[in-house]
Design a protein around this motif. Structure first.
Motif, PDB file in Angstrom:
ATOM      1  N   CYS A  52       0.735  -1.187   0.068  1.00 43.12           N
ATOM      2  CA  CYS A  52      -0.102   0.111   0.007  1.00 43.12           C
ATOM      3  C   CYS A  52       0.673   1.219  -0.135  1.00 43.12           C
ATOM      4  N   ASP A  94       5.380  -4.038   6.130  1.00 45.23           N
ATOM      5  CA  ASP A  94       6.278  -5.122   6.859  1.00 45.23           C
ATOM      6  C   ASP A  94       6.469  -6.145   6.009  1.00 45.23           C
ATOM      7  N   GLY A  95       5.736  -6.532   5.141  1.00 43.86           N
ATOM      8  CA  GLY A  95       6.038  -7.561   4.098  1.00 43.86           C
ATOM      9  C   GLY A  95       7.030  -7.205   3.151  1.00 43.86           C
ATOM     10  N   GLY A  96       7.077  -5.937   2.621  1.00 43.05           N
ATOM     11  CA  GLY A  96       8.291  -5.624   1.848  1.00 43.05           C
ATOM     12  C   GLY A  96       9.546  -5.595   2.785  1.00 43.05           C
TER      13      GLY A  96
HETATM   14  C1  LIG Z   1       8.184  -9.473  -6.342  1.00 43.94           C
HETATM   15  C2  LIG Z   1       6.811  -9.205  -6.027  1.00 43.94           C
HETATM   16  N1  LIG Z   1       6.230 -10.137  -5.371  1.00 43.94           N
HETATM   17  C3  LIG Z   1       4.969  -9.998  -4.837  1.00 43.94           C
HETATM   18  C4  LIG Z   1       4.046  -8.938  -5.070  1.00 43.94           C
HETATM   19  C5  LIG Z   1       2.707  -8.843  -4.756  1.00 43.94           C
HETATM   20  N2  LIG Z   1       2.674  -7.938  -3.658  1.00 43.94           N
HETATM   21  C6  LIG Z   1       2.408  -6.674  -3.634  1.00 43.94           C
HETATM   22  S1  LIG Z   1       2.125  -5.769  -2.385  1.00 43.94           S
HETATM   23  C7  LIG Z   1       2.533  -7.289  -1.546  1.00 43.94           C
HETATM   24  C8  LIG Z   1       2.408  -7.339  -0.080  1.00 43.94           C
HETATM   25  C9  LIG Z   1       2.463  -5.943   0.413  1.00 43.94           C
HETATM   26  O1  LIG Z   1       2.626  -6.038   1.725  1.00 43.94           O
HETATM   27  P1  LIG Z   1       3.190  -5.281   2.656  1.00 43.94           P
HETATM   28  O2  LIG Z   1       4.659  -4.917   2.238  1.00 43.94           O
HETATM   29  O3  LIG Z   1       3.287  -5.467   4.209  1.00 43.94           O
HETATM   30  O4  LIG Z   1       2.534  -3.535   2.599  1.00 43.94           O
HETATM   31  P2  LIG Z   1       1.198  -3.173   2.924  1.00 43.94           P
HETATM   32  O5  LIG Z   1       0.614  -3.507   1.535  1.00 43.94           O
HETATM   33  O6  LIG Z   1       0.583  -4.010   4.115  1.00 43.94           O
HETATM   34  O7  LIG Z   1       1.334  -1.652   3.314  1.00 43.94           O
HETATM   35  C10 LIG Z   1       2.764  -8.200  -2.278  1.00 43.94           C
HETATM   36  C11 LIG Z   1       2.976  -9.559  -1.841  1.00 43.94           C
HETATM   37  C12 LIG Z   1       4.823  -8.010  -5.931  1.00 43.94           C
HETATM   38  N3  LIG Z   1       4.376  -6.884  -6.354  1.00 43.94           N
HETATM   39  N4  LIG Z   1       6.157  -8.094  -6.116  1.00 43.94           N
END
Ligand SMILES: Cc1ncc(C[n+]2csc(CCOP(=O)(O)OP(=O)(O)O)c2C)c(N)n1
Ligand code: SF4
Lengths: 236, 354
Positions: A52, A94-96
């Protein structure tokens, strides 16, 4: 009294694309006030990850660039080397930060790269529909850990995890979006740390009512629960 | 095509030449991760950066970090570059698509090694397809294929010029043989390449760059513009070598190191009066289809020689599509070198068989 909107907001992009009640907007708003107060909007490069956080690509009237999921720390490392006099901010989820990009965080922390990492922790992958993240707490119900199944690991405590590999002058802290005073204070301190040539990292506990499936009251309660798991404060 | 007057001759390895060329082109930032056969380039840059504080150098935690570090430095106005090979080249594509999407200058020297997977550390021409099209978009990148050490030097310099003039990624697609071989090269005293300017913090206006769109027609509009622009740039930079093609009955198609072997074979047969020619694209992207067609005007057959199984061959046959009666023979040796004698023998057979 504080103005309603930071001066460095890009007005054309408001209202922003974040969901109502999103913690990203609150984090960014406070970051905007900090950039205003420190008078650094012109000398800052704001780099976003994918998650996001990507929605912030035109949030500020500040130079902004976008990386791939997890890679923003690596991009920030290059930006800072090329622009040592600029303030470089890496903004991610947190995923990133803790899954796909964790080794970039470790790399930047170990090198003591003078950048500021702002990591929004909402305990899940919000952008893709609320899957489990390294920050998902035991038994948390997410779209990929239904009713808490599979969520059986202790959550990763990012700043605590990074602390041992960081320089002693590095600044690491955790705060939350419901405490704007502290959020701003830590963001300022982080940027001051960067200016002194050291790595800085602020984890922000943040709301995601959409994926938490919470109403206003539920969101507050969720946050209170998070604060029991994640220690607020400067991580020494 | 290239003028290398005023130069001085030195005996160097391909990897040393790559570093010299980057310096001559004004490169001032390098991000990389070691991988054979290109590691000496990283080491060579480290050696330079040790004594020259004006040179940025970072050995990163992996190839994506090298690629994204490069992107950050280029955004900040540094002539940044990297080198990698094989499995590292695969990972490097992650950053290259960002360079395409956000129009960021990106230079990479690739020392092709055997594949698939870790394969060998030695040599191949199997990385052509990922260099040309290894991303998840339309492949807005340029690929240059040097056939010998002198050309390696010239094309490395040129890659920085193209990357900064047009703001896009450029691969110089070498190989393990070229990287590791030693030979004489004429170095320039100075080279003029397009200067680098900061993209962010440019002192003029605020820049908001993204690689993510929410609507189909939004991204489609951007892609259409890029395709138009790319076509224009392609015309300006396309390069190829057509040797003895005007009356050739058999034309060999080869690129890079194999192109050198083919050149030798063609020269030898020409001395015997055999009507053979060579068509060697120097830019593998853009691929000069019109010139390729011209090269086979008088030919009844072509031979495609490459150290891969048809990656180049498919490009050639696609570009010659519509030419009726042209016989196509193939000398495909994936991940193995090709000697000029092998090409010569095949050409002889094709001439006799006609
Ligand atoms: C290399 C890659 N793998 C998977 C994705 C799909 N993807 C987009 S956003 C995301 C997760 C985002 O989560 P986070 O980093 O926690 O951020 P938030 O949306 O919670 O703010 C994923 C897995 C991507 N864009 N690029
Ligand atoms: S999905 Fe969650 S994190 Fe993303 S914008 Fe909506 S509330 Fe914010």
């Amino acid at each position: 009294m504080e103005p309603r909107m930071p001066k460095c907001y890009k007005k054309e992009s408001k209202p922003s694309s974040f969901c109502p009640g999103c913690g990203h907007s609150l984090t960014l708003k406070n970051l905007g006030f900090v950039m205003d107060e420190m008078k650094i909007a012109d000398s800052t490069v704001f780099a976003t990850d994918i998650g996001c956080s990507l929605l912030a690509w035109d949030f500020f009237d500040v130079d902004t660039v976008q990386a791939h999921h997890g890679r923003v720390t690596a991009m920030a490392a290059g930006l800072k080397r090329a622009l040592p006099k600029s303030v470089v901010l890496a903004y991610m989820g947190d995923g990133g930060g803790y899954a796909i990009g964790l080794h970039h965080l470790i790399g930047a922390a170990r090198r003591n790269d003078p950048i500021t990492v702002i990591l929004v922790n909402n305990t899940l992958y919000a952008m893709t529909g609320g899957q489990m993240a390294p920050t998902t707490f035991k038994g948390e119900n997410t779209s990929s850990s239904p009713e808490g199944a599979f969520a059986d690991e202790e959550p990763l405590l990012g700043p605590e995890f990074l602390r041992p590999v960081c320089h002693k002058e590095a600044f690491l802290a955790r705060t939350s979006v419901d405490n704007p005073f502290e959020l701003k204070k830590y963001l300022k301190e982080a940027i001051e740390t960067q200016k002194k040539g050291n790595f800085s990292f602020v984890e922000v506990l943040s709301y995601c009512p959409v994926n938490w499936k919470t109403d206003a009251r539920g969101t507050m309660d969720f946050m209170d629960h998070l604060k029991e798991i994640y220690k607020i404060g400067v991580i020494e | 095509m290239f003028s290398h007057a005023e130069g001085k001759i030195e005996l160097l390895t391909g990897n040393e030449i790559v570093v010299r060329a980057a310096l001559a082109a004004g490169a001032n930032a390098f991000f990389g991760y070691p991988i054979t056969p290109t590691t000496e380039i990283l080491q060579g840059w480290a050696q330079e950066a040790k004594d020259n504080k004006g040179l940025i150098y970072l050995q990163t935690e992996d190839e994506p970090a090298a690629g994204f570090g490069l992107l950050g430095a280029a955004l900040g106005g540094k002539k940044a570059w990297t080198t990698t090979a094989g499995a590292g080249h695969l990972l490097m594509q992650d950053a290259v698509v960002v360079a395409e999407a956000m129009r960021i200058p990106f230079v990479a020297y690739i020392g092709q090694r055997g594949g698939p997977s870790t394969g060998t550390v030695i040599y191949s021409q199997q990385e052509l397809s990922i260099a040309r099209d290894g991303g998840n978009g339309e492949g807005f990148r340029m690929v240059l294929g040097p056939s010998n050490l002198q050309e390696l030097y010239e094309l490395m310099i040129k890659s920085f010029d193209i990357a900064w003039r047009y703001r896009l990624p450029v691969f110089v697609l070498g190989d393990g043989y070229l990287s590791k071989m030693t030979g004489e090269v004429e170095l320039k005293k100075s080279a003029t390449t397009c200067p680098a300017k900061p993209i962010v913090q440019n002192g003029k206006k605020v820049v908001n760059l993204r690689n993510c769109y929410s609507l189909e027609d939004e991204i489609a509009t951007v892609i259409k513009e890029e395709l138009k622009d790319f076509g224009k740039i392609a015309k300006e930079i396309e390069m190829s070598e057509a040797l003895n093609c005007s009356d050739a009955e058999v034309v060999v198609f080869a690129w890079g190191t194999v192109g050198s072997a083919a050149r030798e074979a063609v020269r030898k047969l020409r001395k015997e009066g055999k009507k053979v020619g060579l068509f060697r694209p120097i830019t593998l992207k853009p691929f000069g289809a019109t010139r390729a067609k011209q090269a086979v005007r008088k030919a009844h057959s072509i031979l495609i020689a490459e150290s891969a199984f048809g990656k180049f061959g498919r490009l050639v046959t696609e570009s010659l599509f519509g030419l009726e009666g042209l016989k196509v023979e193939r000398l495909y040796k994936p991940a193995e070198g090709i000697l000029s004698e092998e090409i010569e023998d095949r050409l002889r057979g094709m001439l006799d068989g006609a």
